[in-house]
Scaffold this motif. Structure first.
Motif, PDB file in Angstrom:
ATOM      1  N   MET A  51       0.813  -1.216   0.000  1.00  9.85           N
ATOM      2  CA  MET A  51       0.000   0.000   0.000  1.00  9.85           C
ATOM      3  C   MET A  51       0.847   1.267   0.000  1.00  9.85           C
ATOM      4  O   MET A  51       0.329   2.364  -0.201  1.00  9.85           O
ATOM      5  CB  MET A  51      -0.962   0.003   1.197  1.00  9.85           C
ATOM      6  CG  MET A  51      -1.966  -1.135   1.167  1.00  9.85           C
ATOM      7  SD  MET A  51      -2.831  -1.290  -0.423  1.00  9.85           S
ATOM      8  CE  MET A  51      -3.812   0.221  -0.427  1.00  9.85           C
ATOM      9  N   ARG A  52       2.146   1.105   0.215  1.00  7.50           N
ATOM     10  CA  ARG A  52       3.048   2.265   0.125  1.00  7.50           C
ATOM     11  C   ARG A  52       3.740   2.329  -1.231  1.00  7.50           C
ATOM     12  O   ARG A  52       4.621   3.173  -1.434  1.00  7.50           O
ATOM     13  CB  ARG A  52       4.080   2.217   1.255  1.00  7.50           C
ATOM     14  CG  ARG A  52       3.440   2.285   2.635  1.00  7.50           C
ATOM     15  CD  ARG A  52       4.478   2.248   3.720  1.00  7.50           C
ATOM     16  NE  ARG A  52       5.258   3.471   3.769  1.00  7.50           N
ATOM     17  CZ  ARG A  52       6.315   3.627   4.556  1.00  7.50           C
ATOM     18  NH1 ARG A  52       6.696   2.651   5.337  1.00  7.50           N
ATOM     19  NH2 ARG A  52       6.979   4.756   4.548  1.00  7.50           N
ATOM     20  N   ASP A  53       3.358   1.460  -2.144  1.00  7.61           N
ATOM     21  CA  ASP A  53       3.959   1.476  -3.483  1.00  7.61           C
ATOM     22  C   ASP A  53       3.907   2.859  -4.129  1.00  7.61           C
ATOM     23  O   ASP A  53       4.912   3.314  -4.695  1.00  7.61           O
ATOM     24  CB  ASP A  53       3.268   0.449  -4.386  1.00  7.61           C
ATOM     25  CG  ASP A  53       3.851  -0.951  -4.217  1.00  7.61           C
ATOM     26  OD1 ASP A  53       4.875  -1.093  -3.514  1.00  7.61           O
ATOM     27  OD2 ASP A  53       3.276  -1.895  -4.782  1.00  7.61           O
ATOM     28  N   PRO A  54       2.772   3.555  -4.106  1.00 12.77           N
ATOM     29  CA  PRO A  54       2.736   4.870  -4.772  1.00 12.77           C
ATOM     30  C   PRO A  54       3.770   5.850  -4.227  1.00 12.77           C
ATOM     31  O   PRO A  54       4.298   6.675  -4.982  1.00 12.77           O
ATOM     32  CB  PRO A  54       1.306   5.357  -4.496  1.00 12.77           C
ATOM     33  CG  PRO A  54       0.519   4.097  -4.341  1.00 12.77           C
ATOM     34  CD  PRO A  54       1.445   3.157  -3.629  1.00 12.77           C
ATOM     35  N   ASP A  97      11.707  -5.896  -2.731  1.00  7.22           N
ATOM     36  CA  ASP A  97      12.604  -4.746  -2.631  1.00  7.22           C
ATOM     37  C   ASP A  97      12.695  -4.203  -1.209  1.00  7.22           C
ATOM     38  O   ASP A  97      13.089  -3.066  -1.009  1.00  7.22           O
ATOM     39  CB  ASP A  97      12.158  -3.633  -3.595  1.00  7.22           C
ATOM     40  CG  ASP A  97      10.679  -3.322  -3.471  1.00  7.22           C
ATOM     41  OD1 ASP A  97       9.990  -4.040  -2.719  1.00  7.22           O
ATOM     42  OD2 ASP A  97      10.216  -2.365  -4.118  1.00  7.22           O
ATOM     43  N   PHE A  98      12.343  -5.031  -0.210  1.00  7.60           N
ATOM     44  CA  PHE A  98      12.401  -4.610   1.185  1.00  7.60           C
ATOM     45  C   PHE A  98      13.616  -5.272   1.840  1.00  7.60           C
ATOM     46  O   PHE A  98      13.545  -6.418   2.280  1.00  7.60           O
ATOM     47  CB  PHE A  98      11.117  -4.999   1.900  1.00  7.60           C
ATOM     48  CG  PHE A  98      11.041  -4.522   3.333  1.00  7.60           C
ATOM     49  CD1 PHE A  98      11.717  -3.390   3.755  1.00  7.60           C
ATOM     50  CD2 PHE A  98      10.282  -5.200   4.254  1.00  7.60           C
ATOM     51  CE1 PHE A  98      11.670  -2.955   5.065  1.00  7.60           C
ATOM     52  CE2 PHE A  98      10.195  -4.781   5.572  1.00  7.60           C
ATOM     53  CZ  PHE A  98      10.899  -3.649   5.971  1.00  7.60           C
ATOM     54  N   ALA A  99      14.720  -4.540   1.897  1.00  7.59           N
ATOM     55  CA  ALA A  99      15.971  -5.104   2.403  1.00  7.59           C
ATOM     56  C   ALA A  99      15.986  -5.241   3.919  1.00  7.59           C
ATOM     57  O   ALA A  99      16.773  -6.010   4.461  1.00  7.59           O
ATOM     58  CB  ALA A  99      17.149  -4.237   1.957  1.00  7.59           C
ATOM     59  N   ALA A 100      15.148  -4.468   4.614  1.00  2.00           N
ATOM     60  CA  ALA A 100      15.221  -4.382   6.075  1.00  2.00           C
ATOM     61  C   ALA A 100      14.156  -5.223   6.768  1.00  2.00           C
ATOM     62  O   ALA A 100      13.801  -4.941   7.913  1.00  2.00           O
ATOM     63  CB  ALA A 100      15.107  -2.919   6.505  1.00  2.00           C
ATOM     64  N   ALA A 101      13.667  -6.254   6.118  1.00  2.00           N
ATOM     65  CA  ALA A 101      12.659  -7.122   6.732  1.00  2.00           C
ATOM     66  C   ALA A 101      13.265  -7.871   7.921  1.00  2.00           C
ATOM     67  O   ALA A 101      14.199  -8.655   7.749  1.00  2.00           O
ATOM     68  CB  ALA A 101      12.130  -8.099   5.700  1.00  2.00           C
TER      69      ALA A 101
END
Length: 283
Positions: A36-39, A118-122
């Motif tokens: 939901m933060r894609d935009p 693309d979430f490196a900090a998971a």
């Protein structure tokens, strides 16, 4: 005037329904905290999504004497409560309870953490790496089981038409720890994450997140610690080995530059080993 886009939303109640929607091009929606933060990242939202939260089997944590099975739709908050007090999973609990903020932890899921490409900090990814988790996917050919390192390596391809359904963990750890370095107390992405675990043979497993684009095991450090004397589990000595065997290529980002992410790893290893020894009753 902005062009209108007709979007579709499917709340699947079975895995077959979810796979059918997937075959028609729907993106998988778990907690939605990343998608939901894609935009805001300049990425268009998908035109079709399929949500998994109505599939009961994907929202369970099953704890057996020798293994644990975690549904992909289990939230961080539920996971932290379910594994709290379970020996060997202290690191997973810390990752689940320390990520982001309470509001995010109530909706962000295990599957979402693993599948956000693309979430490196998971936080959960390095914590599950040191557990040597097995990832279960539903694919067009049927269910598939993969070690988490292989899953991370091939997930771009695997997730083209597959859905992560469960995570399997063996109960073979004595203790684990999860150390993260945020620049604020909460709500931001950590600069670096170090997860550690110790198995029943006193061998240490180490994984690092947020430093490179994808979390990975720190095998050079693991091997150096195993090659040395038992004192290698000393926090100070572990930090020295971490400095000597730092083979990471730090990524530049809004929170920190790559060189800084690399530089903080030895002190995080020192903290992690100290926590590991304390949790394992060896300090």
């Amino acid at each position: 005037m902005a062009s209108s886009v007709e979007r579709s939303f499917t709340a699947a109640s079975t895995l077959d329904e979810a796979m059918a929607a997937r075959r028609q091009g729907a993106a998988v929606l778990a907690g939605g905290t990343w998608m939901m933060r894609d935009p805001r990242r300049g990425i268009d939202l998908p035109e079709a999504v399929v949500a998994l939260h109505r599939i009961p089997a994907l929202s369970k944590v099953e704890i057996e004497p020798d293994h644990v099975v975690i549904g992909a739709a289990v939230t961080h908050a539920v996971l932290g409560r379910a594994l709290y007090g379970a020996a060997g999973f202290e690191g997973v609990v810390a990752a689940a309870e320390g990520a982001a903020n309470p509001g995010i932890r109530r909706v962000a899921t295990v599957g979402g953490n693993l599948c956000a490409l693309d979430f490196a900090a998971a936080d959960l990814v390095p914590a599950l790496l040191v557990c040597e988790a097995t990832v279960e996917l539903e694919t067009v050919e049927g269910p598939k089981l993969l070690g988490i390192s292989d899953f991370l390596k091939d997930r771009h391809t695997l997730l083209t038409d597959g859905i992560v359904t469960r995570i399997h963990l063996r109960r073979d750890l004595v203790a684990s720890a999860h150390i993260r370095l945020p620049l604020r107390k909460a709500g931001d992405y950590p600069v670096a994450i170090v997860s550690l675990a110790m198995d029943k043979d006193k061998r240490c497993r180490i994984a690092v997140g947020s430093v490179e684009p994808v979390a990975r095991r720190w095998t050079a450090l693991e091997q150096a610690m195993r090659a040395g004397p038992a004192s290698a589990l000393d926090p100070e000595r572990a930090a020295e080995l971490a400095l000597e065997h730092n083979d990471f290529q730090g990524r530049d980002g809004k929170e920190a530059e790559g060189w800084y992410r690399r530089q903080v790893l030895p002190p995080l290893v020192k903290r992690g080993v100290a926590a590991l020894l304390k949790t394992g009753g060896l300090a």
